[in-house]
Write a protein that holds these residues in place. Structure first.
Motif, PDB file in Angstrom:
ATOM      1  N   ALA A  62      -8.933  -0.912  -8.194  1.00 53.50           N
ATOM      2  CA  ALA A  62      -8.365  -1.653  -7.064  1.00 53.50           C
ATOM      3  C   ALA A  62      -8.576  -3.160  -7.248  1.00 53.50           C
ATOM      4  CB  ALA A  62      -8.999  -1.172  -5.754  1.00 53.50           C
ATOM      5  N   THR A  63      -9.738  -3.528  -7.777  1.00 49.70           N
ATOM      6  CA  THR A  63     -10.007  -4.941  -8.044  1.00 49.70           C
ATOM      7  C   THR A  63      -9.123  -5.452  -9.179  1.00 49.70           C
ATOM      8  OG1 THR A  63     -12.296  -4.612  -7.330  1.00 49.70           O
ATOM      9  CG2 THR A  63     -11.805  -6.611  -8.578  1.00 49.70           C
ATOM     10  N   GLN A  64      -8.932  -4.626 -10.197  1.00 51.05           N
ATOM     11  CA  GLN A  64      -8.011  -5.014 -11.273  1.00 51.05           C
ATOM     12  C   GLN A  64      -6.624  -5.316 -10.707  1.00 51.05           C
ATOM     13  OE1 GLN A  64      -7.747  -2.591 -14.781  1.00 51.05           O
ATOM     14  NE2 GLN A  64      -9.936  -2.122 -14.826  1.00 51.05           N
ATOM     15  N   LEU A  65      -6.138  -4.451  -9.832  1.00 48.39           N
ATOM     16  CA  LEU A  65      -4.797  -4.640  -9.281  1.00 48.39           C
ATOM     17  C   LEU A  65      -4.716  -5.902  -8.426  1.00 48.39           C
ATOM     18  CD1 LEU A  65      -3.862  -0.956  -8.369  1.00 48.39           C
ATOM     19  CD2 LEU A  65      -3.051  -2.324 -10.302  1.00 48.39           C
ATOM     20  N   SER A  66      -5.802  -6.231  -7.745  1.00 46.20           N
ATOM     21  CA  SER A  66      -5.781  -7.466  -6.951  1.00 46.20           C
ATOM     22  C   SER A  66      -5.667  -8.691  -7.859  1.00 46.20           C
ATOM     23  CB  SER A  66      -7.031  -7.563  -6.077  1.00 46.20           C
ATOM     24  OG  SER A  66      -8.200  -7.749  -6.866  1.00 46.20           O
ATOM     25  N   LEU A  67      -6.278  -8.628  -9.035  1.00 45.60           N
ATOM     26  CA  LEU A  67      -6.146  -9.720  -9.986  1.00 45.60           C
ATOM     27  C   LEU A  67      -4.754  -9.749 -10.612  1.00 45.60           C
ATOM     28  CD1 LEU A  67      -9.645  -9.414 -11.710  1.00 45.60           C
ATOM     29  CD2 LEU A  67      -8.860 -11.307 -10.281  1.00 45.60           C
ATOM     30  N   GLY A 121      -0.518 -12.640 -10.601  1.00 46.76           N
ATOM     31  CA  GLY A 121       0.503 -13.023 -11.563  1.00 46.76           C
ATOM     32  C   GLY A 121      -0.036 -13.610 -12.846  1.00 46.76           C
ATOM     33  N   GLN A 122      -1.368 -13.744 -12.963  1.00 44.87           N
ATOM     34  CA  GLN A 122      -1.947 -14.394 -14.134  1.00 44.87           C
ATOM     35  C   GLN A 122      -2.382 -13.408 -15.224  1.00 44.87           C
ATOM     36  OE1 GLN A 122      -5.112 -16.740 -12.488  1.00 44.87           O
ATOM     37  NE2 GLN A 122      -3.724 -18.350 -11.786  1.00 44.87           N
ATOM     38  N   VAL A 123      -2.616 -12.151 -14.869  1.00 41.94           N
ATOM     39  CA  VAL A 123      -3.058 -11.142 -15.835  1.00 41.94           C
ATOM     40  C   VAL A 123      -2.288  -9.858 -15.604  1.00 41.94           C
ATOM     41  CG1 VAL A 123      -5.399 -12.048 -16.148  1.00 41.94           C
ATOM     42  CG2 VAL A 123      -4.941 -10.430 -14.293  1.00 41.94           C
ATOM     43  N   VAL A 124      -2.342  -8.961 -16.615  1.00 42.85           N
ATOM     44  CA  VAL A 124      -1.760  -7.626 -16.503  1.00 42.85           C
ATOM     45  C   VAL A 124      -2.864  -6.620 -16.798  1.00 42.85           C
ATOM     46  CG1 VAL A 124       0.532  -8.431 -17.129  1.00 42.85           C
ATOM     47  CG2 VAL A 124      -1.005  -7.597 -18.915  1.00 42.85           C
ATOM     48  N   ALA A 125      -2.622  -5.334 -16.491  1.00 38.95           N
ATOM     49  CA  ALA A 125      -3.670  -4.329 -16.640  1.00 38.95           C
ATOM     50  C   ALA A 125      -3.078  -3.003 -17.106  1.00 38.95           C
ATOM     51  CB  ALA A 125      -4.417  -4.124 -15.322  1.00 38.95           C
ATOM     52  N   LEU A 126      -3.909  -2.231 -17.795  1.00 42.92           N
ATOM     53  CA  LEU A 126      -3.566  -0.868 -18.186  1.00 42.92           C
ATOM     54  C   LEU A 126      -4.269   0.068 -17.206  1.00 42.92           C
ATOM     55  CD1 LEU A 126      -2.394   1.222 -20.216  1.00 42.92           C
ATOM     56  CD2 LEU A 126      -4.550   1.016 -21.483  1.00 42.92           C
ATOM     57  N   ILE A 127      -3.501   0.834 -16.436  1.00 44.40           N
ATOM     58  CA  ILE A 127      -4.058   1.651 -15.354  1.00 44.40           C
ATOM     59  C   ILE A 127      -3.636   3.112 -15.529  1.00 44.40           C
ATOM     60  CG2 ILE A 127      -4.229   1.968 -12.863  1.00 44.40           C
ATOM     61  CD1 ILE A 127      -5.316  -0.688 -13.619  1.00 44.40           C
ATOM     62  N   PRO A 128      -4.587   4.056 -15.532  1.00 44.72           N
ATOM     63  CA  PRO A 128      -4.204   5.477 -15.542  1.00 44.72           C
ATOM     64  C   PRO A 128      -3.452   5.841 -14.261  1.00 44.72           C
ATOM     65  CG  PRO A 128      -6.549   5.199 -16.019  1.00 44.72           C
ATOM     66  CD  PRO A 128      -6.050   3.876 -15.528  1.00 44.72           C
ATOM     67  N   ARG A 129      -2.462   6.696 -14.365  1.00 44.83           N
ATOM     68  CA  ARG A 129      -1.688   7.065 -13.180  1.00 44.83           C
ATOM     69  C   ARG A 129      -2.541   7.739 -12.120  1.00 44.83           C
ATOM     70  NH1 ARG A 129       3.885   9.189 -16.217  1.00 44.83           N
ATOM     71  NH2 ARG A 129       4.336   7.168 -17.208  1.00 44.83           N
ATOM     72  N   VAL A 137       0.532  -2.355 -15.618  1.00 47.25           N
ATOM     73  CA  VAL A 137       0.900  -2.808 -14.271  1.00 47.25           C
ATOM     74  C   VAL A 137       0.926  -4.332 -14.263  1.00 47.25           C
ATOM     75  CG1 VAL A 137       0.300  -2.790 -11.821  1.00 47.25           C
ATOM     76  CG2 VAL A 137      -0.105  -0.749 -13.230  1.00 47.25           C
ATOM     77  N   VAL A 138       2.016  -4.881 -13.728  1.00 44.63           N
ATOM     78  CA  VAL A 138       2.207  -6.337 -13.715  1.00 44.63           C
ATOM     79  C   VAL A 138       2.709  -6.767 -12.338  1.00 44.63           C
ATOM     80  CG1 VAL A 138       2.769  -6.327 -16.174  1.00 44.63           C
ATOM     81  CG2 VAL A 138       4.617  -6.242 -14.503  1.00 44.63           C
ATOM     82  N   ALA A 139       2.567  -8.053 -12.073  1.00 41.02           N
ATOM     83  CA  ALA A 139       3.157  -8.605 -10.853  1.00 41.02           C
ATOM     84  C   ALA A 139       4.680  -8.598 -10.990  1.00 41.02           C
ATOM     85  CB  ALA A 139       2.653 -10.024 -10.615  1.00 41.02           C
ATOM     86  N   ARG A 140       5.364  -8.438  -9.876  1.00 43.36           N
ATOM     87  CA  ARG A 140       6.824  -8.381  -9.915  1.00 43.36           C
ATOM     88  C   ARG A 140       7.428  -9.680 -10.458  1.00 43.36           C
ATOM     89  NH1 ARG A 140      10.186  -4.703  -8.036  1.00 43.36           N
ATOM     90  NH2 ARG A 140       8.504  -3.614  -6.946  1.00 43.36           N
ATOM     91  N   THR A 141       6.688 -10.759 -10.368  1.00 43.80           N
ATOM     92  CA  THR A 141       7.170 -12.050 -10.877  1.00 43.80           C
ATOM     93  C   THR A 141       6.815 -12.269 -12.349  1.00 43.80           C
ATOM     94  OG1 THR A 141       5.126 -13.082 -10.087  1.00 43.80           O
ATOM     95  CG2 THR A 141       7.027 -13.117  -8.600  1.00 43.80           C
TER      96      THR A 141
END
Length: 304
Positions: free
Chosen positions: A232-237, A241-249, A176-180
């Protein structure tokens, strides 16, 4: 005649090693569990527990009783299930379900309103437990149905005997990444080369998702900026736009307009299984929950 409550208390003490831990699991005081054990010893005429350090161990006689207990519990459960089925076969009463957190979020929570509408006399009680603890709870009779996962290809050990297992769902991890973010513009499934050089927020070491994350990188040493257990905290980070994350669906809420998910070329997966006691096969309540979860008809027995 041996009382069922005393038999269940002995099984809990045997599994957990102390009267206090057994009492906590059974919902009694340690004094009440001690009285049940003493009553059992009077009924059989021999000691069933012996002190061992700060805990206790079963005597040979106690071990023989504990080994025979599952057959007793299963016979009693079959009697109760037969009575329910003969009476009307409609789900009712309380069904105790234990599951890991993302299974509650992604599988159980969405079906609860429909289940309540279709089975108004059924009360589903959810408790969050890790897979190993959930299997123990079902095997010990303190839960009726468990949702567990096999992130490493195997059910957590030790597996209680005489359980039925049924596949429910395959959970997959996405980035999961920021759209930018630069990765947001890539349509093809991402590989290690595409992921290299980006900063990450990931779950702490020792978690399934951290194991998933480490398997993404064979050649590269990933740049891990943050260790956060809450998705949820991972997604807020990630939204920064500075980090990306691996998130289970299963753990992923709706991403909104600021975030996008990108598939991986070799995505990590885990199989989610439903597990219950084989003696409860006829339970209308278990069947109703499995039907709402979309469980297939086929199942298999889990051996020790």
């Amino acid at each position: 005649m041996i009382e069922v409550g005393a038999l269940r208390a002995l099984r809990a003490v045997a599994a957990l090693g102390t009267l206090a831990r057994a009492a906590e699991e059974l919902g009694f005081t340690a004094s009440a569990v001690s009285q049940q054990i003493k009553r059992l010893e009077r009924q059989v005429g021999v000691p069933v527990l012996a002190p061992a350090g700060r805990g206790v161990v079963l005597t040979p006689a106690g071990q023989a009783i504990a080994d025979a207990a599952p057959e007793v519990f299963q016979a009693l459960e079959r009697c109760a299930e037969a009575a329910q089925s003969v009476a009307e076969g409609a789900p009712r009463g309380t069904l105790r379900v234990v599951a890991f957190s993302t299974a509650i979020r992604g599988l159980l929570a969405p079906v609860m309103p429909r289940l309540a509408s279709r089975c108004p006399r059924l009360r589903v009680q959810l408790t969050e437990q890790d897979p190993a603890e959930a299997l123990h709870s079902v095997g010990a009779g303190t839960a009726d149905l468990a949702l567990v996962h096999d992130a490493d290809g195997l059910l957590p050990a030790p597996v209680p005997p005489a359980l039925t297992q049924r596949w429910l769902h395959t959970d997959v991890g996405d980035v999961v990444v920021a759209r930018t973010h630069p990765l947001a513009g890539l349509d093809a499934p991402l590989d290690e080369a595409a992921l290299a050089g980006h900063a990450w927020v990931t779950s702490p070491p020792g978690t399934v998702c951290h194991q998933w994350f480490r398997r993404l990188f064979v050649q590269e040493q990933p740049d891990v900026r943050h260790l956060v257990d809450d998705f949820a905290t991972q997604l807020s980070l990630v939204a920064s736009g500075q980090v990306v994350a691996l998130i289970p669906r299963l753990a992923r809420p709706p991403l909104g307009e600021s975030l996008v998910a990108r598939e991986l070329r070799r995505p990590p997966e885990r199989e989610v299984q439903a597990v219950w006691r084989r003696s409860a096969e006829a339970s209308p309540a278990i069947r109703a929950v499995l039907a709402e979860l979309g469980a297939p008809a086929t199942s298999r027995t889990v051996s020790p």
